[in-house]
Scaffold this motif. Sequence first.
Motif, PDB file in Angstrom:
ATOM      1  N   GLY A 112       0.797  -1.229   0.000  1.00  0.00           N
ATOM      2  CA  GLY A 112       0.000   0.000   0.000  1.00  0.00           C
ATOM      3  C   GLY A 112       0.825   1.274   0.000  1.00  0.00           C
ATOM      4  N   ILE A 113       2.090   1.177  -0.449  1.00  0.00           N
ATOM      5  CA  ILE A 113       2.974   2.353  -0.486  1.00  0.00           C
ATOM      6  C   ILE A 113       2.829   3.015  -1.859  1.00  0.00           C
ATOM      7  N   GLU A 114       3.113   4.314  -1.955  1.00  0.00           N
ATOM      8  CA  GLU A 114       2.825   5.001  -3.229  1.00  0.00           C
ATOM      9  C   GLU A 114       3.877   4.796  -4.310  1.00  0.00           C
ATOM     10  N   ASN A 115       5.070   4.305  -3.939  1.00  0.00           N
ATOM     11  CA  ASN A 115       6.064   3.927  -4.958  1.00  0.00           C
ATOM     12  C   ASN A 115       6.843   2.713  -4.453  1.00  0.00           C
ATOM     13  N   THR A 116       7.824   2.259  -5.265  1.00  0.00           N
ATOM     14  CA  THR A 116       8.504   0.999  -4.916  1.00  0.00           C
ATOM     15  C   THR A 116       9.742   1.198  -4.025  1.00  0.00           C
ATOM     16  N   LEU A 117      10.064   2.449  -3.717  1.00  0.00           N
ATOM     17  CA  LEU A 117      11.366   2.716  -3.093  1.00  0.00           C
ATOM     18  C   LEU A 117      11.561   2.148  -1.676  1.00  0.00           C
ATOM     19  N   PRO A 118      10.534   2.142  -0.819  1.00  0.00           N
ATOM     20  CA  PRO A 118      10.819   1.721   0.561  1.00  0.00           C
ATOM     21  C   PRO A 118      10.980   0.220   0.805  1.00  0.00           C
ATOM     22  N   VAL A 119      10.579  -0.643  -0.130  1.00  0.00           N
ATOM     23  CA  VAL A 119      10.609  -2.080   0.194  1.00  0.00           C
ATOM     24  C   VAL A 119      12.058  -2.535   0.436  1.00  0.00           C
ATOM     25  N   LEU A 164      -5.687  -8.964 -12.820  1.00  0.00           N
ATOM     26  CA  LEU A 164      -6.899  -9.522 -12.201  1.00  0.00           C
ATOM     27  C   LEU A 164      -7.873  -8.450 -11.701  1.00  0.00           C
ATOM     28  N   GLY A 165      -7.498  -7.180 -11.857  1.00  0.00           N
ATOM     29  CA  GLY A 165      -8.397  -6.114 -11.403  1.00  0.00           C
ATOM     30  C   GLY A 165      -8.466  -6.006  -9.893  1.00  0.00           C
ATOM     31  N   LEU A 166      -7.308  -6.156  -9.246  1.00  0.00           N
ATOM     32  CA  LEU A 166      -7.269  -6.056  -7.778  1.00  0.00           C
ATOM     33  C   LEU A 166      -6.643  -4.749  -7.310  1.00  0.00           C
ATOM     34  N   PHE A 167      -6.088  -3.991  -8.269  1.00  0.00           N
ATOM     35  CA  PHE A 167      -5.417  -2.734  -7.911  1.00  0.00           C
ATOM     36  C   PHE A 167      -5.994  -1.634  -8.772  1.00  0.00           C
ATOM     37  N   ASP A 168      -6.642  -0.648  -8.147  1.00  0.00           N
ATOM     38  CA  ASP A 168      -7.274   0.374  -8.985  1.00  0.00           C
ATOM     39  C   ASP A 168      -6.880   1.792  -8.596  1.00  0.00           C
ATOM     40  N   ARG A 169      -5.777   1.911  -7.822  1.00  0.00           N
ATOM     41  CA  ARG A 169      -5.360   3.275  -7.450  1.00  0.00           C
ATOM     42  C   ARG A 169      -5.034   4.068  -8.719  1.00  0.00           C
ATOM     43  N   PHE A 170      -4.329   3.419  -9.653  1.00  0.00           N
ATOM     44  CA  PHE A 170      -4.218   3.954 -11.001  1.00  0.00           C
ATOM     45  C   PHE A 170      -3.955   2.775 -11.940  1.00  0.00           C
ATOM     46  N   VAL A 171      -4.438   2.919 -13.191  1.00  0.00           N
ATOM     47  CA  VAL A 171      -4.301   1.826 -14.156  1.00  0.00           C
ATOM     48  C   VAL A 171      -3.536   2.364 -15.368  1.00  0.00           C
ATOM     49  N   PRO A 172      -2.263   1.962 -15.526  1.00  0.00           N
ATOM     50  CA  PRO A 172      -1.501   2.458 -16.678  1.00  0.00           C
ATOM     51  C   PRO A 172      -2.131   2.031 -18.006  1.00  0.00           C
ATOM     52  N   LYS A 173      -1.856   2.785 -19.071  1.00  0.00           N
ATOM     53  CA  LYS A 173      -2.421   2.512 -20.399  1.00  0.00           C
ATOM     54  C   LYS A 173      -2.098   1.101 -20.875  1.00  0.00           C
ATOM     55  N   PHE A 174      -0.910   0.595 -20.490  1.00  0.00           N
ATOM     56  CA  PHE A 174      -0.478  -0.705 -21.022  1.00  0.00           C
ATOM     57  C   PHE A 174      -1.116  -1.903 -20.320  1.00  0.00           C
ATOM     58  N   VAL A 175      -1.928  -1.642 -19.288  1.00  0.00           N
ATOM     59  CA  VAL A 175      -2.544  -2.764 -18.559  1.00  0.00           C
ATOM     60  C   VAL A 175      -3.803  -3.240 -19.267  1.00  0.00           C
ATOM     61  N   LYS A 176      -3.931  -4.561 -19.390  1.00  0.00           N
ATOM     62  CA  LYS A 176      -5.220  -5.121 -19.815  1.00  0.00           C
ATOM     63  C   LYS A 176      -5.757  -5.922 -18.636  1.00  0.00           C
ATOM     64  N   ARG A 177      -7.003  -5.608 -18.255  1.00  0.00           N
ATOM     65  CA  ARG A 177      -7.639  -6.336 -17.160  1.00  0.00           C
ATOM     66  C   ARG A 177      -8.355  -7.552 -17.711  1.00  0.00           C
ATOM     67  N   TYR A 178      -7.952  -8.722 -17.257  1.00  0.00           N
ATOM     68  CA  TYR A 178      -8.589  -9.960 -17.734  1.00  0.00           C
ATOM     69  C   TYR A 178      -9.686 -10.415 -16.779  1.00  0.00           C
ATOM     70  N   ALA A 179      -9.821  -9.747 -15.619  1.00  0.00           N
ATOM     71  CA  ALA A 179     -10.869 -10.091 -14.645  1.00  0.00           C
ATOM     72  C   ALA A 179     -11.073  -8.876 -13.766  1.00  0.00           C
TER      73      ALA A 179
END
Length: 266
Positions: free
Chosen positions: A53-60, A221-236
């Motif tokens: 649930g972090i806003e970018n990948t940097l802290p992991v 799978l359509g489990l993340f909707d905070r933002f959806v990049p143009k290149f994503v295709k949702r299959y579910a």
Amino acid sequence: MPKVTINDFLKKKTEGQKITMLTAYDFPFAKIVDEAGVDAILVGDSVAMVVQGIENTLPVTMDEMIYHTRMVSRAAERAMVIGDMPFMSYQVSVEEAVRNAGRFIKEGGAQAIKIEGGSEVAEKVAAMVRSDIPVMAHIGLTPQSIHRMGGYKVQGRTEEAKRQLLEDARVLQEAGAFSIVLEAIPMDLAREITQTLTIPTIGIGAGPYCDGQVLVIHDLLGLFDRFVPKFVKRYANLKEQATDAIKKYIEEVKKGDFPDEEQSFK
Ligand code: KIV
């Protein structure tokens, strides 16, 4: 069941067969992805965004990445497991980079690692490969560079940027990378890189001409909707299905319909 190896990746490119890759971060999702038949599972640092649930990948952290890689490795019988080097696990020195890459193999049970960056990480890639750690490179939009890039923007639009990406790809292949992720670059540039290299390219937002494709499983799978990049295709749309199921459970408990005799002991 034989594991997919880096030789299979190269064979697929030679034979013109597409390579499939998805992310997963835990046992149940990795089991589904593996049984469905993908060639590789990336334990991406995208875990920071879609799981933590972090806003970018940097802290992991490295320890968190190893924790997730272990869960995935337990589930993956066929797919190659690739651990993603998190921010600041490889930037400081070649020695630290090799030591952290080795942790993915030794502690995480992965068969390869992925590292973001162009020619500037080539020395580290070569040192890992010399230590028998297979390396997947990653160029184009590299999310760990978000502050330098000024956001998640398509890369390789200018002539100079195109030339640099082609050069980076060649240098990384030369350093021993077995494959390279191309993220968010124009499809014609991805085609040129794919045709130039002997190692396979795996695209995400890089069009149809790459040797393979990767997506983040929560996007697919359509489990993340905070933002959806143009290149994503949702299959579910699993978020919607899960919400419906949970609402039904709440309703049935409130009405006294669950549990009934079938779920009760005599
Ligand atoms: O972390 C990740 O999921 C990735 C993919 C988007 C390639 O790096």
